[in-house]
Design an enzyme around this catalytic site. Structure first.
Site, PDB file in Angstrom:
ATOM      1  CG  ASP A  60     -21.319 -40.774 -30.937  1.00  0.00           C
ATOM      2  OD1 ASP A  60     -21.880 -41.330 -31.890  1.00  0.00           O
ATOM      3  OD2 ASP A  60     -21.133 -39.557 -30.873  1.00  0.00           O
ATOM      4  CD  GLU A 242     -20.942 -35.548 -35.839  1.00  0.00           C
ATOM      5  OE1 GLU A 242     -22.036 -35.018 -35.696  1.00  0.00           O
ATOM      6  OE2 GLU A 242     -20.817 -36.737 -36.166  1.00  0.00           O
TER       7      GLU A 242
HETATM    8  C1  FRU Z   1     -21.743 -38.380 -33.517  1.00  0.00           C
HETATM    9  C2  FRU Z   1     -22.755 -37.453 -32.870  1.00  0.00           C
HETATM   10  C3  FRU Z   1     -22.060 -36.488 -31.958  1.00  0.00           C
HETATM   11  C4  FRU Z   1     -23.152 -36.109 -31.006  1.00  0.00           C
HETATM   12  C5  FRU Z   1     -23.923 -37.394 -30.871  1.00  0.00           C
HETATM   13  C6  FRU Z   1     -25.391 -37.226 -30.681  1.00  0.00           C
HETATM   14  O1  FRU Z   1     -22.251 -39.594 -33.907  1.00  0.00           O
HETATM   15  O2  FRU Z   1     -23.486 -36.780 -33.876  1.00  0.00           O
HETATM   16  O3  FRU Z   1     -21.463 -35.396 -32.617  1.00  0.00           O
HETATM   17  O4  FRU Z   1     -22.669 -35.655 -29.780  1.00  0.00           O
HETATM   18  O5  FRU Z   1     -23.674 -38.138 -32.036  1.00  0.00           O
HETATM   19  O6  FRU Z   1     -26.011 -38.441 -30.373  1.00  0.00           O
END
Ligand code: FRU
Length: 503
Positions: A60, A242
């Site tokens: 992300d 998310e």
């Molecule tokens: C989304 C996610 C988020 C989390 C991160 C962990 O892709 O699962 O929810 O904070 O990646 O790397």
């Protein structure tokens, strides 16, 4: 006296030798760093338009904030391998959203856990009190994921923490009293996106809490109060919610609020996807205008997308160009995964519905070379370019990109079903995951007779923007060699705009 002078000469000679040696070592180092740069960003499959880290794993985009002429991009980063691992915040900066400079890691895991996704804000009024000597603090708000708590079967292993920067975002200090928002017992309690709600002079945090959003507010970024919940019964729920985002956007002089909610799995073409709601936010609760499901990008490979903070009326969006279905096994070696092209968001009315349209930021034009019209059979395609063309709503059309190995990528429009599609089933290496070879589809919303299409093509990705960004699709692919040839089905001529590499 003479002896002393001789000694002195000897010392000088030695010093000169050492200096020459040091200089030549330095020279070799610089030269090898330069060749490293030259090879590092030019490996097979390496995006030439999209940000990817020099090496290792990325997911992300995080902490996106614009400050003093610089776009900061932090990102979920594992610096010890090319698969997901203990998360850090990597860091890159850009003046134009095109050319990126990767900087040292901004945040490292600590006793509270890994550094998961989150956002960053400019605390202009120093509400946090972290500012010193008139220096405006930047504050990062992120989830700390405690792997030990998770393994122990606890429910409260994700909590929200903050860090501040007093040098315009380059280095960060974690707050001594972290976490600032404690988990009430929800296993998925993460990805805080914070914005300043000027009407009530308070910060609003949009937090993904398993199958809904929880809004919190704070006067100082340290003390948080729950405001409301949204979405348990609305939108897509094929997976965990998310990486949300909340922001106002004007349309016809009226302000609407857009709530972005990423979801994994359960996306429109399987795996990860980005849905959004259009409605109103009054500082406490979000009320959607309708109950309809909307996707910001229909392709399989845009996820965790959110917007930059502090960009005034412009809303610029960036997504992770991958999908959790196979992100860890795509066939790149030095690094894994990349970001999408930054996209400017705007509300558009289509057949009575408000849609969030996204189009490449206009800065993409700054790396454009001379445009040219090409026709079917053209065999001199470069590595990265834009294709622009118009098609008719009433007839099928397609573009095939081919290489000498017989691999192909097909992007088309199916007039009978009113759908765009991307077929990567024969696009090269596809066997690393059974889902990857599937054809992906996206509905067309505009009713216009003429379809307006823009494709942004890079070494291993295509982004389709149809009808001024009201339908968008992102897809990655891994051919064994460049697609140098193009075939057009039911299209006479299209325009190609070759692009310069950003590296
Ligand atoms: C989304 C996610 C988020 C989390 C991160 C962990 O892709 O699962 O929810 O904070 O990646 O790397």
């Amino acid at each position: 006296m003479e002896k002393a002078t001789n000694n002195c000469k000897k010392v000088m000679k030695n010093k000169l030798k050492i200096l020459t040696l040091t200089l030549s070592i330095l020279f070799v180092k610089i030269a090898s760093a330069q060749t490293n740069e030259a090879t590092i960003y030019h490996e097979q499959f390496r995006p030439q338009l999209h940000f990817s880290p020099k090496e290792h794993w990325v997911n992300d985009p995080n902490g996106m904030v614009y400050f003093k002429g610089i776009y900061h991009l932090f990102f979920q980063y594992y610096p010890k391998g090319t698969t997901w691992g203990p998360m850090h915040w990597g860091h890159a900066i850009s003046k134009d959203l095109m050319h990126w400079q990767e900087l040292p890691i901004a945040l490292y895991p600590d006793s509270l856990g890994y550094i998961f996704s989150g956002s960053a804000v400019v605390d202009s009024n120093n509400t946090s009190g972290f500012g010193k000597n008139g220096k405006i603090p930047l504050i990062a708000i992120f989830t700390q994921h405690d792997p030990k708590g998770e393994q122990a079967g606890k429910d409260n292993f994700q909590n929200e923490s903050i860090a501040y920067s007093l040098d315009d975002g380059y280095t960060w200090t974690k707050y001594a009293n972290n976490p600032v928002l404690m988990n009430p017992g929800i296993r998925d309690f993460r990805d805080p996106k914070v914005m300043w709600y000027a009407q009530e002079k308070k910060w609003v945090m949009t937090l993904a809490t398993k199958d809904h959003i929880t809004f919190y507010s704070s006067p100082n970024l340290k003390d948080w109060m729950k405001e409301s919940e949204f979405g348990k019964e609305l939108g897509a729920h094929g997976g965990v919610w998310e990486c949300p985002d909340l922001f106002p956007l004007k349309f016809n002089n009226k302000t609407y609020w857009v709530l972005i909610v990423n979801l994994n799995p359960g996306g429109p073409n399987g795996g990860s996807g980005t849905q959004y709601f259009v409605g109103n936010f009054n500082g406490h609760t979000f009320t959607p205008a309708d109950n309809e499901l909307r996707w910001l990008d229909y392709g399989p490979d845009e996820y965790a997308g959110v917007t930059w903070g502090n960009t005034g009326n412009r809303k610029i969006f960036l997504g992770w160009m991958s999908n959790w279905e196979y992100a860890g096994v795509v066939p790149t070696e030095k690094w894994r995964n990349a970001m999408t092209i930054p996209r400017e968001l705007a509300l558009k009315q289509v057949a009575g519905r408000l849609l969030l349209a996204s189009q490449p930021v206009n800065q993409l034009g700054s790396i454009a070379k001379k445009a040219e019209d090409i026709s079917s059979g053209y065999s001199n395609l470069p590595n990265q370019y834009i294709l622009k063309f118009k098609a008719l709503k009433t007839s099928n059309c397609a573009i095939e990109l081919l290489n000498k190995a017989g691999e192909k990528l097909v992007i088309g429009y199916d007039s009978k079903n009113g759908k765009f599609y991307i077929d990567r089933s024969k696009s090269g290496t596809v066997n690393f995951n059974p889902e990857f070879a599937k054809i992906s589809y996206a509905p067309r919303f505009s009713g216009n007779q003429v379809i307006d299409l823009t494709l942004v093509i890079d070494a291993s990705s295509v982004e389709l923007f149809a009808d001024k960004g009201t339908t968008v699709m992102t897809s990655v692919f891994f051919p064994s060699q460049l697609f140098n040839q193009i075939y057009l089905q039911s299209l006479k001529q299209i325009q190609i705009v070759p692009l310069k590499s950003i590296w």
